[in-house]
Design a protein around this motif. Structure first.
Motif, PDB file in Angstrom:
ATOM      1  N   UNK A  75       8.251  -4.890  16.449  1.00  0.00           N
ATOM      2  CA  UNK A  75       8.220  -4.855  14.988  1.00  0.00           C
ATOM      3  C   UNK A  75       8.127  -3.414  14.529  1.00  0.00           C
ATOM      4  N   UNK A  76       8.599  -3.186  13.321  1.00  0.00           N
ATOM      5  CA  UNK A  76       8.407  -1.875  12.714  1.00  0.00           C
ATOM      6  C   UNK A  76       7.296  -1.982  11.672  1.00  0.00           C
ATOM      7  N   UNK A  77       6.655  -0.846  11.390  1.00  0.00           N
ATOM      8  CA  UNK A  77       5.658  -0.831  10.327  1.00  0.00           C
ATOM      9  C   UNK A  77       5.793   0.470   9.555  1.00  0.00           C
ATOM     10  N   UNK A  78       5.460   0.411   8.294  1.00  0.00           N
ATOM     11  CA  UNK A  78       5.428   1.609   7.459  1.00  0.00           C
ATOM     12  C   UNK A  78       4.049   1.656   6.834  1.00  0.00           C
ATOM     13  N   UNK A  79       3.406   2.797   6.970  1.00  0.00           N
ATOM     14  CA  UNK A  79       2.033   2.932   6.487  1.00  0.00           C
ATOM     15  C   UNK A  79       1.994   4.037   5.449  1.00  0.00           C
ATOM     16  N   UNK A  80       1.695   3.666   4.216  1.00  0.00           N
ATOM     17  CA  UNK A  80       1.682   4.651   3.126  1.00  0.00           C
ATOM     18  C   UNK A  80       0.463   4.395   2.243  1.00  0.00           C
ATOM     19  N   UNK A 155       6.461  -4.608   8.772  1.00  0.00           N
ATOM     20  CA  UNK A 155       5.222  -4.827   8.019  1.00  0.00           C
ATOM     21  C   UNK A 155       4.940  -3.564   7.227  1.00  0.00           C
ATOM     22  N   UNK A 156       4.524  -3.726   5.988  1.00  0.00           N
ATOM     23  CA  UNK A 156       4.325  -2.570   5.107  1.00  0.00           C
ATOM     24  C   UNK A 156       2.844  -2.480   4.742  1.00  0.00           C
ATOM     25  N   UNK A 157       2.215  -1.397   5.162  1.00  0.00           N
ATOM     26  CA  UNK A 157       0.841  -1.166   4.732  1.00  0.00           C
ATOM     27  C   UNK A 157       0.908  -0.296   3.498  1.00  0.00           C
ATOM     28  N   UNK A 455      -5.248   1.843  13.012  1.00  0.00           N
ATOM     29  CA  UNK A 455      -5.347   0.446  12.627  1.00  0.00           C
ATOM     30  C   UNK A 455      -4.406   0.073  11.522  1.00  0.00           C
ATOM     31  N   UNK A 456      -4.334   0.916  10.490  1.00  0.00           N
ATOM     32  CA  UNK A 456      -3.598   0.452   9.320  1.00  0.00           C
ATOM     33  C   UNK A 456      -2.117   0.282   9.630  1.00  0.00           C
ATOM     34  N   UNK A 457      -1.526   1.154  10.415  1.00  0.00           N
ATOM     35  CA  UNK A 457      -0.105   1.017  10.744  1.00  0.00           C
ATOM     36  C   UNK A 457       0.173  -0.180  11.630  1.00  0.00           C
ATOM     37  N   UNK A 458      -0.525  -0.224  12.752  1.00  0.00           N
ATOM     38  CA  UNK A 458      -0.271  -1.322  13.698  1.00  0.00           C
ATOM     39  C   UNK A 458      -0.592  -2.680  13.078  1.00  0.00           C
ATOM     40  N   UNK A 459      -1.601  -2.700  12.210  1.00  0.00           N
ATOM     41  CA  UNK A 459      -2.043  -3.963  11.624  1.00  0.00           C
ATOM     42  C   UNK A 459      -0.922  -4.680  10.898  1.00  0.00           C
ATOM     43  N   UNK A 460      -0.064  -3.908  10.204  1.00  0.00           N
ATOM     44  CA  UNK A 460       1.014  -4.545   9.456  1.00  0.00           C
ATOM     45  C   UNK A 460       1.986  -5.218  10.424  1.00  0.00           C
TER      46      UNK A 460
END
Ligand code: BGC
Length: 470
Positions: A75-80, A155-157, A455-460
């Protein structure tokens, strides 16, 4: 009347910053009362926040269950949500294992010539810059063509207060942490669904990813910790962020009875505003912010504001003896505050190397060559501000942990914590633990604080995986 010395002025200014255990106990009571009011508010008004009833927004995360650690896939995630933008490619291997690759950029780097936080920047400019960060990661992996043929979930944080009616829609209610993007344009972000904005930017770039879930960073942190933690550690039921901003989420045992779809509530407790012992510098920080009157608790705790609080106290203590540069807003950052504060932690032995490092920090930010007495005062100011932050963070962690009902005898819980303030400063975490012991007594021994590793990135990504396998 004889003039006060700088050191006497420092004592006078710091007295209201150093909170007594009675003040902390009273704030904790008010915080817990607010939580009860918040649940009642949600039951009565659903998705609508009624600030007169409760300063917490009590947002539904729409995440119904905590991951097991068995979820698998890429999966990809974007953390902003603050200082950095992070694109992550996560390979969930099951058994709580994750292999991840990241492209991290600070916001300034990401925006290039544009200030992404500014009111003149449009929503598309912001989201194009965010998507570019994902594109770079995809290109590094030479995966662009593959993704076009096999679109992958993302997943987008997004770490701001948002209303979610479902996992894949999230409307920004208000900016925090100094952001004002879009305010002066006809393409605002506030009031919009950030998934729609992100999807439009993804389509403009022709990238083969599809946003399947949005989570707040507190929720992402909780989910990622729940996925990765050892089965022998107690369940992860609280997520806390202590970084540029601050906030908590928790697993509410009676979520359904209060009208929630999910069981994890993003409290947005940074907006707490009852019984706060605000000092003159807190009032100035708030007045100068783009969200005046809001996030008062966060403004006393989080990294975005600590430098300003220390700078304003420095001005009050030293007046004209301080160089003009001290008058410049945001001329001291959290990293520099942490260096100063670390030197004044009770029980640490000051060394000449530490003093030299602190003096060099002050020279670097303010061009000020300070003597031993002055640096000692600046260290004390920085510590007092950070220690107050730790005490207030402990109030929220204690309140949510208690609310999960898992601190009773025989129980236990893990609190996942992310954010640079906590992760990068061991002494800050130790201060939180000390305050938790003071507040919770024996119960504190049943609480494990676990530093989340991104945590926040992987969590998404974990969240998307959990949904797909549900
Ligand atoms: C935001 C929260 C976020 C926190 C930590 C706050 O300013 O309102 O949504 O969780 O910062 O990033």
């Amino acid at each position: 009347m004889a003039q006060l010395t700088a050191s006497q002025r420092a004592q006078r200014e710091l007295a209201p910053v150093r909170l007594t255990s009675e003040q902390l106990a009273e704030m904790r009571r008010a915080f817990e009362e607010e939580l009860v009011k918040g649940l009642a508010m949600h039951k009565k008004h659903g998705l609508k926040w009624v600030p007169e009833e409760c300063s917490f927004r009590m947002l539904d995360s729409c995440v119904a269950s905590v991951p097991t650690g068995d979820e698998k896939g890429i999966y990809y995630a974007l953390d902003f949500g603050g200082t950095n933008v992070r694109a992550v490619r996560c390979e969930l291997l099951g058994g709580g294992k994750v292999k991840s690759q990241q492209n991290i950029k600070n916001l300034a780097e990401c925006g290039g010539a544009l200030d992404l936080m500014a009111r003149d920047t449009t929503a598309s400019q912001l989201f194009d810059a965010l998507v570019e960060c994902i594109c770079e990661l995809v290109d590094n992996n030479k995966e662009a063509e593959y993704l076009k043929r096999n679109p992958t979930k993302l997943g987008f944080t997004f770490s701001f207060p948002c209303v979610q009616a479902a996992l894949n829609t999230s409307v920004l209610e208000a900016w925090t942490k100094g952001f004002a993007t879009g305010y002066n344009t006809d393409e605002p972000v506030v009031g919009k669904d950030v998934v729609t904005l992100l999807t439009a930017a993804i389509n403009r770039k022709g990238l083969g990813v599809e946003c399947a879930a949005v989570v707040n960073d507190t929720v992402g942190t909780l989910l990622s910790c729940a996925y990765q933690k050892q089965p022998s550690t107690p369940p992860c039921l609280v997520g806390a962020i202590l970084g540029t901003g601050s906030n908590c989420c928790y697993v509410e045992p009676e979520a359904a009875a209060y009208g929630y779809t999910g069981s994890i509530i993003n409290v947005e407790c940074g907006n707490f505003n009852k019984r706060l012992p605000l000092t003159p510098v807190d009032v100035i920080v708030d007045e100068k912010s783009p969200n005046k009157g809001q996030q008062l608790f966060e403004k006393m705790i989080s990294g975005f504001y600590l430098g300003e609080l220390v700078r304003l106290l420095t001005l009050r203590i030293f007046g004209d003896a301080a160089p003009a540069k001290v008058k410049e807003e945001f001329s001291l950052d959290t990293k520099q505050v942490s260096i100063l504060a670390a030197a004044a932690v009770p029980g640490t032995q000051g060394s000449s190397a530490t003093t030299a490092k602190c003096k060099a920090t002050i020279k670097e930010c303010w061009g000020w060559e300070v003597d031993d007495e002055t640096i000692k005062i600046l260290e004390d100011v920085a510590f007092a501000i950070c220690d107050r932050s730790a005490a207030l963070a402990a109030i929220s962690i204690a309140a949510f942990s208690d609310r999960t009902k898992s601190l009773e005898a025989g129980g236990g819980l893990t609190v996942a914590v992310d954010g640079s303030l906590y992760v990068k400063n061991k002494w800050y975490g130790e201060r939180i633990k000390q305050y938790l012991k003071d507040m919770l007594g024996d119960k504190a021994s049943r609480l494990v604080l676990s530093a989340a590793d991104d945590g926040s990135g992987k969590g998404a990504a974990v969240c998307v995986a959990a949904v797909r396998t549900a």
